[in-house]
Design a protein around this motif. Sequence first.
Motif, PDB file in Angstrom:
ATOM      1  N   ASP A 159      85.802  84.220  19.037  1.00  0.00           N
ATOM      2  CA  ASP A 159      87.052  84.492  19.757  1.00  0.00           C
ATOM      3  C   ASP A 159      87.686  83.228  20.324  1.00  0.00           C
ATOM      4  O   ASP A 159      88.504  83.290  21.234  1.00  0.00           O
ATOM      5  CB  ASP A 159      86.819  85.514  20.861  1.00  0.00           C
ATOM      6  N   ALA A 160      87.319  82.064  19.783  1.00  0.00           N
ATOM      7  CA  ALA A 160      87.885  80.790  20.238  1.00  0.00           C
ATOM      8  C   ALA A 160      88.351  79.998  19.021  1.00  0.00           C
ATOM      9  O   ALA A 160      87.549  79.364  18.333  1.00  0.00           O
ATOM     10  CB  ALA A 160      86.859  79.993  21.037  1.00  0.00           C
ATOM     11  N   THR A 161      89.651  80.067  18.756  1.00  0.00           N
ATOM     12  CA  THR A 161      90.214  79.393  17.589  1.00  0.00           C
ATOM     13  C   THR A 161      91.469  78.611  17.971  1.00  0.00           C
ATOM     14  O   THR A 161      92.136  78.923  18.957  1.00  0.00           O
ATOM     15  CB  THR A 161      90.589  80.397  16.476  1.00  0.00           C
ATOM     16  N   ALA A 162      91.754  77.612  17.170  1.00  0.00           N
ATOM     17  CA  ALA A 162      92.967  76.823  17.344  1.00  0.00           C
ATOM     18  C   ALA A 162      93.510  76.473  15.979  1.00  0.00           C
ATOM     19  O   ALA A 162      92.754  76.232  15.037  1.00  0.00           O
ATOM     20  CB  ALA A 162      92.668  75.551  18.131  1.00  0.00           C
ATOM     21  N   SER A 163      94.822  76.465  15.866  1.00  0.00           N
ATOM     22  CA  SER A 163      95.494  76.004  14.655  1.00  0.00           C
ATOM     23  C   SER A 163      96.454  74.911  15.077  1.00  0.00           C
ATOM     24  O   SER A 163      97.232  75.093  16.026  1.00  0.00           O
ATOM     25  CB  SER A 163      96.269  77.142  13.990  1.00  0.00           C
ATOM     26  N   PRO A 192      91.840  90.491  24.642  1.00  0.00           N
ATOM     27  CA  PRO A 192      91.672  89.499  23.578  1.00  0.00           C
ATOM     28  C   PRO A 192      92.502  89.809  22.332  1.00  0.00           C
ATOM     29  O   PRO A 192      93.032  88.896  21.700  1.00  0.00           O
ATOM     30  CB  PRO A 192      90.170  89.555  23.271  1.00  0.00           C
ATOM     31  N   SER A 193      92.648  91.085  21.983  1.00  0.00           N
ATOM     32  CA  SER A 193      93.434  91.422  20.791  1.00  0.00           C
ATOM     33  C   SER A 193      94.909  91.089  20.989  1.00  0.00           C
ATOM     34  O   SER A 193      95.584  90.632  20.063  1.00  0.00           O
ATOM     35  CB  SER A 193      93.255  92.894  20.402  1.00  0.00           C
ATOM     36  N   LEU A 194      95.419  91.278  22.196  1.00  0.00           N
ATOM     37  CA  LEU A 194      96.803  90.912  22.470  1.00  0.00           C
ATOM     38  C   LEU A 194      96.967  89.394  22.474  1.00  0.00           C
ATOM     39  O   LEU A 194      97.978  88.872  21.985  1.00  0.00           O
ATOM     40  CB  LEU A 194      97.264  91.514  23.796  1.00  0.00           C
ATOM     41  N   ALA A 195      95.974  88.683  22.982  1.00  0.00           N
ATOM     42  CA  ALA A 195      96.019  87.212  22.929  1.00  0.00           C
ATOM     43  C   ALA A 195      96.044  86.740  21.479  1.00  0.00           C
ATOM     44  O   ALA A 195      96.765  85.804  21.134  1.00  0.00           O
ATOM     45  CB  ALA A 195      94.816  86.622  23.662  1.00  0.00           C
ATOM     46  N   GLN A 196      95.284  87.393  20.621  1.00  0.00           N
ATOM     47  CA  GLN A 196      95.292  87.065  19.194  1.00  0.00           C
ATOM     48  C   GLN A 196      96.674  87.307  18.607  1.00  0.00           C
ATOM     49  O   GLN A 196      97.202  86.484  17.857  1.00  0.00           O
ATOM     50  CB  GLN A 196      94.240  87.895  18.443  1.00  0.00           C
ATOM     51  N   MET A 237      92.823  82.983  34.677  1.00  0.00           N
ATOM     52  CA  MET A 237      93.481  81.819  34.136  1.00  0.00           C
ATOM     53  C   MET A 237      93.960  80.946  35.288  1.00  0.00           C
ATOM     54  O   MET A 237      94.686  81.414  36.165  1.00  0.00           O
ATOM     55  CB  MET A 237      94.669  82.292  33.285  1.00  0.00           C
ATOM     56  N   THR A 238      93.513  79.688  35.307  1.00  0.00           N
ATOM     57  CA  THR A 238      93.932  78.735  36.340  1.00  0.00           C
ATOM     58  C   THR A 238      94.211  77.389  35.686  1.00  0.00           C
ATOM     59  O   THR A 238      94.005  77.216  34.483  1.00  0.00           O
ATOM     60  CB  THR A 238      92.833  78.542  37.410  1.00  0.00           C
ATOM     61  N   SER A 262      90.858  86.171  26.047  1.00  0.00           N
ATOM     62  CA  SER A 262      92.182  86.675  26.377  1.00  0.00           C
ATOM     63  C   SER A 262      93.149  85.563  26.786  1.00  0.00           C
ATOM     64  O   SER A 262      94.308  85.826  27.091  1.00  0.00           O
ATOM     65  CB  SER A 262      92.095  87.727  27.490  1.00  0.00           C
ATOM     66  N   HIS A 263      92.685  84.312  26.779  1.00  0.00           N
ATOM     67  CA  HIS A 263      93.551  83.179  27.098  1.00  0.00           C
ATOM     68  C   HIS A 263      94.213  82.670  25.821  1.00  0.00           C
ATOM     69  O   HIS A 263      93.587  82.642  24.754  1.00  0.00           O
ATOM     70  CB  HIS A 263      92.756  82.043  27.725  1.00  0.00           C
ATOM     71  N   TYR A 264      95.454  82.241  25.922  1.00  0.00           N
ATOM     72  CA  TYR A 264      96.153  81.669  24.779  1.00  0.00           C
ATOM     73  C   TYR A 264      97.084  80.573  25.277  1.00  0.00           C
ATOM     74  O   TYR A 264      97.444  80.533  26.458  1.00  0.00           O
ATOM     75  CB  TYR A 264      96.945  82.740  24.018  1.00  0.00           C
TER      76      TYR A 264
END
Length: 190
Positions: free
Chosen positions: A127-131, A89-93, A1-2, A163-165
Amino acid sequence: MTTANLVDPAAFSPDIRIGQIHVTDWYGDGFDANSACSGETTLKQTLSGTGAHFRGLTTIPRTEPGDPPPAADRVDQVAREVAAEAPSPSLAQNFTERLLLEEVPCKEEPPGHWVYGRTTTLQLAPDATASWMGTYEGTLNTTGRAPEGKEPCGGIAVLRSGSHYGVLNVHACLGTAAMDHVVRAALSQL
């Protein structure tokens, strides 16, 4: 992440000219993970994280002191983003779900107070979603909720890609189509 994963000023074009947007980046903690109506905790208080990347986009290069970079005048703020990387990724979710739930109270406020509208969910990949939820000024809130059939004026988005959020607060007065465009661009960058 940068910082390369943070929203680019080009995402706001053509509504705001790219040359008008000044970017300020920093790493650490800050009051950008949620809205004032939900208690405005820091990212560390919300998720017990150690720090995140922050980006402020303003129409002026001058910012007020303290937790950067809100412009001294709110009218000069375009957006603020905070993003981090979870161990999986699950923790990012899980983090994105928690961040989104923190904004739900902002959908119901006394008449005359600003509110968030309905939640719109975008999915660019599994694995790429936005609300995101649009912001409605207090003058439009006559019932305690966002009015139906009216355009928002900016809003908030909770993003996840692998895994990015992150959270993107758009202060510029953008309607539905422009918000959708900016959120998609931020999600693809994340």
